[in-house]
Design a protein around this motif. Structure first.
Motif, short mmCIF file in Angstrom:
data_model
loop_
_atom_site.label_atom_id
_atom_site.label_comp_id
_atom_site.label_asym_id
_atom_site.label_seq_id
_atom_site.Cartn_x
_atom_site.Cartn_y
_atom_site.Cartn_z
N PRO A 39 0.83 -1.20 0.00
CA PRO A 39 0.00 0.00 0.00
C PRO A 39 0.87 1.25 0.00
O PRO A 39 1.97 1.24 0.56
CB PRO A 39 -0.77 -0.09 1.31
N PRO A 40 0.40 2.33 -0.62
CA PRO A 40 1.18 3.57 -0.63
C PRO A 40 1.23 4.20 0.76
O PRO A 40 0.35 3.98 1.58
CB PRO A 40 0.41 4.47 -1.59
N LEU A 41 2.28 4.96 1.01
CA LEU A 41 2.46 5.58 2.31
C LEU A 41 2.27 7.10 2.26
O LEU A 41 2.22 7.75 3.29
CB LEU A 41 3.86 5.27 2.85
N ILE A 42 2.23 7.64 1.05
CA ILE A 42 1.99 9.07 0.92
C ILE A 42 0.88 9.23 -0.10
O ILE A 42 0.97 8.68 -1.20
CB ILE A 42 3.26 9.80 0.46
N LYS B 284 9.40 8.46 -3.77
CA LYS B 284 9.41 7.86 -5.10
C LYS B 284 8.89 6.43 -5.05
O LYS B 284 8.17 6.00 -5.94
CB LYS B 284 10.84 7.87 -5.64
N SER B 285 9.26 5.71 -3.99
CA SER B 285 8.86 4.32 -3.95
C SER B 285 7.47 4.14 -3.37
O SER B 285 6.83 3.14 -3.64
CB SER B 285 9.85 3.53 -3.10
N ARG C 12 14.20 -1.70 7.88
CA ARG C 12 13.88 -0.96 6.65
C ARG C 12 12.38 -0.81 6.43
O ARG C 12 11.87 -1.03 5.33
CB ARG C 12 14.52 -1.64 5.44
N GLN C 13 11.69 -0.41 7.49
CA GLN C 13 10.25 -0.17 7.38
C GLN C 13 10.03 1.27 6.95
O GLN C 13 10.31 2.20 7.70
CB GLN C 13 9.58 -0.43 8.72
N LYS C 14 9.53 1.44 5.73
CA LYS C 14 9.43 2.81 5.22
C LYS C 14 8.36 3.63 5.94
O LYS C 14 8.41 4.86 5.93
CB LYS C 14 9.12 2.77 3.73
N TRP C 15 7.40 2.97 6.55
CA TRP C 15 6.32 3.74 7.19
C TRP C 15 6.80 4.48 8.42
O TRP C 15 6.12 5.36 8.93
CB TRP C 15 5.12 2.85 7.51
N ARG C 16 8.00 4.16 8.88
CA ARG C 16 8.48 4.86 10.06
C ARG C 16 8.79 6.33 9.77
O ARG C 16 8.79 7.15 10.68
CB ARG C 16 9.73 4.19 10.62
N LEU D 182 -3.92 6.26 6.82
CA LEU D 182 -4.55 5.14 7.51
C LEU D 182 -3.62 3.93 7.51
O LEU D 182 -3.68 3.09 8.42
CB LEU D 182 -5.86 4.77 6.82
N GLU D 183 -2.75 3.87 6.50
CA GLU D 183 -1.80 2.77 6.44
C GLU D 183 -0.85 2.80 7.64
O GLU D 183 -0.55 1.77 8.24
CB GLU D 183 -1.03 2.89 5.12
N HIS D 184 -0.38 4.01 7.96
CA HIS D 184 0.50 4.14 9.13
C HIS D 184 -0.24 3.74 10.41
O HIS D 184 0.29 3.03 11.25
CB HIS D 184 0.97 5.60 9.28
N ILE D 185 -1.47 4.25 10.50
CA ILE D 185 -2.26 3.96 11.71
C ILE D 185 -2.48 2.46 11.83
O ILE D 185 -2.35 1.87 12.90
CB ILE D 185 -3.57 4.74 11.66
N GLU D 186 -2.77 1.84 10.68
CA GLU D 186 -3.03 0.40 10.70
C GLU D 186 -1.76 -0.36 11.12
O GLU D 186 -1.83 -1.28 11.92
CB GLU D 186 -3.51 -0.06 9.32
N SER D 187 -0.62 0.05 10.58
CA SER D 187 0.62 -0.65 10.94
C SER D 187 0.88 -0.53 12.43
O SER D 187 1.26 -1.51 13.09
CB SER D 187 1.81 -0.07 10.18
#
Lengths: 475, 435
Positions: A9-12, A446-447, A102-106, A292-297
């Motif tokens: 899922p996208p983070l931004i 970008k990713s 390497r968790q990008k959502w951090r 919401l992805e961050h919140i879910e994680s």
């Protein structure tokens, strides 16, 4: 070339460009304080003033103003201390361990979480000073050369280990947080309109020039600090747990305490991060970065650590029975059915049962539910420490000395002091420093952006956009 | 940086050659000969002396009571030890897959077939443990003796009597069966989904795997602890430690990671897994490094708290290992610490070491041998006591179990493409680059 799978899922969201990131996040640093911020800050300062008055009286009059008695010699003071230290675990976990993984959502939450860590550790330390009664002698906890004869710290005491562990943790967390701030401070310096802010942000930016060399050093030092902090995160609450577990008090002496305390600390820390981030994202309109992805994680981490804590509770209970040690069994039966049964069941419900609600995808993506359960979790984690400390002490080996603990207004007032301190500091941080790490968000844009404009992305993300297989919501 | 990648073919079929099979058979045969020869020596030569020691132990320790048949006890203890160890390694394959699914890990996909093959050995150890419990249960588990629960008997033990709600043969057997059935069944689900994904692609199997992987984790959260109590802790029936479940899990976990890493390395040396690059190796090395430290953390926390509080019912455990039975368990106790912590810690410390085949192999073997001794120090004192040792029997059983484990894993690897062709994260893994 790094590839991002279409199932991720996208983070931004919102098609943000690099310039948008800078604008959105610098906005509140550069603008005038908003009305909401002013109101919140005023309330925090009033609370802090009230708490400071209570604290002043505690020190002036002595610890007798607390509700401690000869049986329960530790109660709210150490409960609050452990509670705050626990909360202070999430920040470094997010910045260090999630960096190693390497968790990008951090990247969207690490800055605020680290700030929270530092303030929470300060609050925790304040209870250490408080319960010393004579804070001007606090340096006696350090092994300093002195002329007091036999007065020398007892290295066999886990309380002394605690002094070292927490001060090391605080220092490393502070350095980590500050290093992460430098590129962002430089951004603000370069955009500053007034001489004063250019000077202040410029001083703290330490001459950052954004060259490849500085970036390379930045990444290098981040990894080194992450490597150092990872064992530190574990060690701090491990040693806090040993304050209890090394003793021979039933309910305290149990070998599972170290990892179980660490899990509980991460659990409560993430809950506090949720509370702070949910408010921040709305007030500062950062919904595109803290998605919401961050919140879910984070909710998944809460459920995971809550369940680990649950397994530990059950293990303790089982072994108390299995061991056949009468004192141990009684301590646990007393917890669940004795006069403090309500504290025990509050702890069980809040910590073990409530995070299980997040098995529902709908609930863990609901902002309201997340906020609600995070508050519940932190209430539960306070009760956990209260249960461990007070219910183990209040009925000791000698039934004639059994007692109950009732808090006085100073127990409560000193706790309120720490809230005042915490929120005052956090609000100052969220006004004068960027709450999101701009540089690191830009590094994942970008990713991980949902739809990056073609002119920025360069490479078309055709598959990701035409086939968003991460999307589980009904269309 | 690393802009030119040539991704090797992902079509790779592992061949379980007849040569490899022959070597495994020879290894197993040598193991069998060693076991039989060693057992003969124990039964004839050392038997008398061992029985003598056994009697001493029974008199000296509250957990004693293994009168007679001590060479046979040693056989059962060896079977049990290896079965527990290899059960752990096998189930960790499933554990690794499951948490990778839960964490949405991408990097590990390229070698995912290796942990995926490991649980195939579970039925073997499951049957062995069941049979061993039936035949040798009395020799291994003090709590299986019925006179302990009879108040009229002189052997009546009020503490063990208090545990009979948990430690009784029917319930123990039910638990044993539940562990293996649950672990194996969930592995079959994941394995079938993975194989089907190779054929038809799509996301259904991936989503299903996440779901069943998480189910496994929930079940394993409980069963990893209870199985550690059952398989190992209940041997020293009086003793207890709340950490023991997680301690055993940490031990199994790092041993499983070492097996995964070793298998990846040896497959690469045979020319397979060309898509595994140095970034994957370094990450695997980091896992072994980190979790060997984690094991040490758990080991030390348990030791320190027991040492510090110094309660007799707890310290007896370390006392027996440290100074009991003529001190024969002191060496394995320290060997375990050295091989599981100091050696891998120092060897895997540097960055490049983790991408070097030879160093990875040395470190992983150290961890594997070390954790054998970890289980050895936990199982042997409570079962064979003073008649323990490390001789042909021990070495033979290790060979037997290792050869059959390798056989089962190889056979499983040969059943499918070595790289999961249609895993949705495969591209990420193929381009994994952490330089």
């Amino acid at each position: 070339m790094h590839v991002t799978s279409p199932v991720r899922p996208p983070l931004i969201t919102g098609g943000k460009t690099y310039a948008d990131v800078t604008e959105d996040i610098c906005r509140q640093v550069e603008g005038k304080p908003t009305k909401q911020w002013m109101i919140a800050f005023t309330i925090s300062v009033i609370v802090l003033i009230y708490g400071t008055a209570c604290l002043f009286w505690t020190w002036w009059e002595g610890l007798g103003v607390w509700g401690l008695n000869k049986t329960v010699g530790w109660a709210w003071d150490i409960t609050n201390f452990v509670w705050w230290v626990g909360i202070g675990h999430a920040g470094t976990l997010i910045s260090a361990i999630l960096l190693l993984f390497r968790q990008k959502w951090r990247t969207s939450i690490n800055r605020a979480a680290e700030a929270m860590t530092i303030f929470a550790v300060l609050c925790a330390a304040s209870f250490i000073l408080m319960h010393m009664g004579r804070p001007w002698l606090a340096y006696w906890a350090l092994p300093l050369p002195n002329a007091f004869g036999s007065l020398w710290v007892n290295f066999n005491s886990p309380l002394v280990w605690d002094v070292f562990a927490i001060s090391t943790y605080f220092s490393v967390s502070l350095v980590f947080w500050y290093i992460g701030l430098i590129p962002d401070l430089a951004t603000i310096r370069d955009r500053a309109q007034s001489k004063v802010s250019r000077f202040i942000y410029g001083t703290f930016a330490m001459g950052w020039n954004g060259s490849a060399k500085t970036w390379s050093r930045y990444e290098y030092i981040s990894l080194i600090l992450a490597g150092l902090s990872t064992p530190l995160v574990l060690s701090v609450h491990t040693i806090v747990s040993m304050d209890f577990a090394t003793s021979v008090i039933p309910g305290w002496h149990t070998t599972i305490f170290p990892p179980y305390f660490v899990a509980g600390a991460i659990f409560s820390g993430f809950a506090m991060v949720q509370n702070l981030m949910l408010i921040t994202r709305v007030v500062y309109r950062l919904e595109d970065y803290i998605t919401l992805e961050h919140i879910e994680s984070m909710n998944k981490v809460i459920t995971l650590t809550g369940s680990i804590v649950g397994v530990a509770y059950l293990t303790e209970f089982f072994i108390a029975w299995y061991s056949g040690v009468e004192y141990e069994s009684y301590a646990f039966i007393n917890r669940a059915t004795g006069p403090y049964w309500w504290a025990y069941w509050a702890m069980m419900t809040c910590n073990v049962i409530s995070p299980q609600l997040f098995w529902s995808r709908k609930l863990r993506r609901s902002v309201t539910w997340t906020f609600f359960i995070s508050v519940i979790v932190n209430i539960g984690m306070w009760f956990e420490r209260f249960v461990i400390i007070v219910t183990s002490l209040h009925r000791d080996y000698l039934p004639s000395s059994w007692a109950m603990f009732s808090p006085t207004r100073y127990d409560i007032g000193d706790y309120i002091f720490s809230f005042g301190l915490f929120f005052t500091l956090f609000l100052l941080f969220s006004k004068y420093l960027p709450v999101i790490n701009m540089a690191e968000v830009k590094a994942v844009i970008k990713s991980s952006s949902e739809k990056l404009p073609q002119k920025v992305s360069g490479v078309a993300k055709a598959q990701r956009i035409s086939n968003p297989s991460f999307n589980k919501d009904p269309q | 940086m690393a802009s030119v990648h040539s991704i090797p073919s992902i079509e790779e079929q592992f061949e379980f050659t007849s040569d490899a099979k022959r070597r495994l058979l020879i290894g197993g045969a040598i193991g069998l000969v060693l076991v039989i020869g060693g057992a003969f020596l124990l039964a004839s030569g050392g038997g008398h002396e061992a029985a003598h020691h056994g009697a001493e132990h029974a008199a000296g320790s509250h957990d004693g009571g293994h009168e007679g048949g001590s060479w046979m006890t040693r056989i059962w203890a060896n079977i049990w030890l290896n079965a527990v160890y290899f059960t752990g390694i096998s189930v960790v394959g499933m554990f690794f897959m499951s948490y990778n699914y839960l964490a949405q890990a991408g990097w590990s996909v390229v070698f995912k077939r290796i942990p995926e093959a490991m649980p195939a050995f579970l039925p073997v150890t499951g049957v062995i443990m069941l049979v061993t419990f039936f035949l040798g249960g009395h020799d291994l588990f003090h709590w299986t003796h019925s006179d302990l629960y009879d108040p009229a008997s002189e052997h009546f033990d009020p503490i063990i009597n208090g545990k009979k709600g948990f430690l009784n043969t029917p319930f123990f057997l039910i638990r044993l069966v539940i562990y293996f059935v649950a672990w194996y069944f969930l592995w079959r689900v994941l394995r079938n989904a993975s194989l089907q994904e190779d054929e038809i692609g799509g996301l259904d199997n991936y989503n299903k795997s996440v779901k069943y992987g998480v189910t496994f984790l929930v079940i394993f959260a409980v069963t990893s602890s209870t199985s550690a109590w059952d398989f190992v802790m209940s041997i020293d029936t009086h003793w207890f430690s709340t950490m023991f479940g997680w301690y055993t899990l940490a031990s199994w976990h790092v041993a499983g990671l070492a097996v995964i890493t070793l298998t990846v390395v040896s497959l690469r040396e045979k020319g397979y897994l060309k898509a595994v690059n140095s970034s994957h190796l370094r990450d695997l090395g980091k896992f072994v490094f980190a979790f060997s430290i984690f094991w040490t953390y758990v080991w030390f926390a348990q030791f320190l708290l027991i040492y510090y509080a110094n309660l007799p019912e707890e310290t007896i455990y370390y006392k027996e290992r440290f100074a009991g039975f003529g001190g024969i368990y002191k060496a394995p106790f320290f060997i375990s610490l050295f091989l599981n912590f100091f050696f891998p810690f120092l060897v895997l410390m540097t960055r490049d070491a983790k991408a070097t085949h030879s160093i990875l192999k040395v470190a992983c073997w150290s961890v594997l041998i070390g954790h054998y001794f970890d289980f050895y120090t936990n199982i042997m004192p409570g079962t064979v006591g003073a008649s323990g040792g490390f001789g042909p029997v021990e070495f033979g059983f290790i060979l037997l179990f290792a050869c059959s484990f390798i056989w089962f894993v190889s056979a499983q690897l040969a059943k499918a493409n070595l790289i999961p062709k249609n895993h949705p994260m495969l591209e990420e893994s193929l381009h994994h680059d952490i330089a």
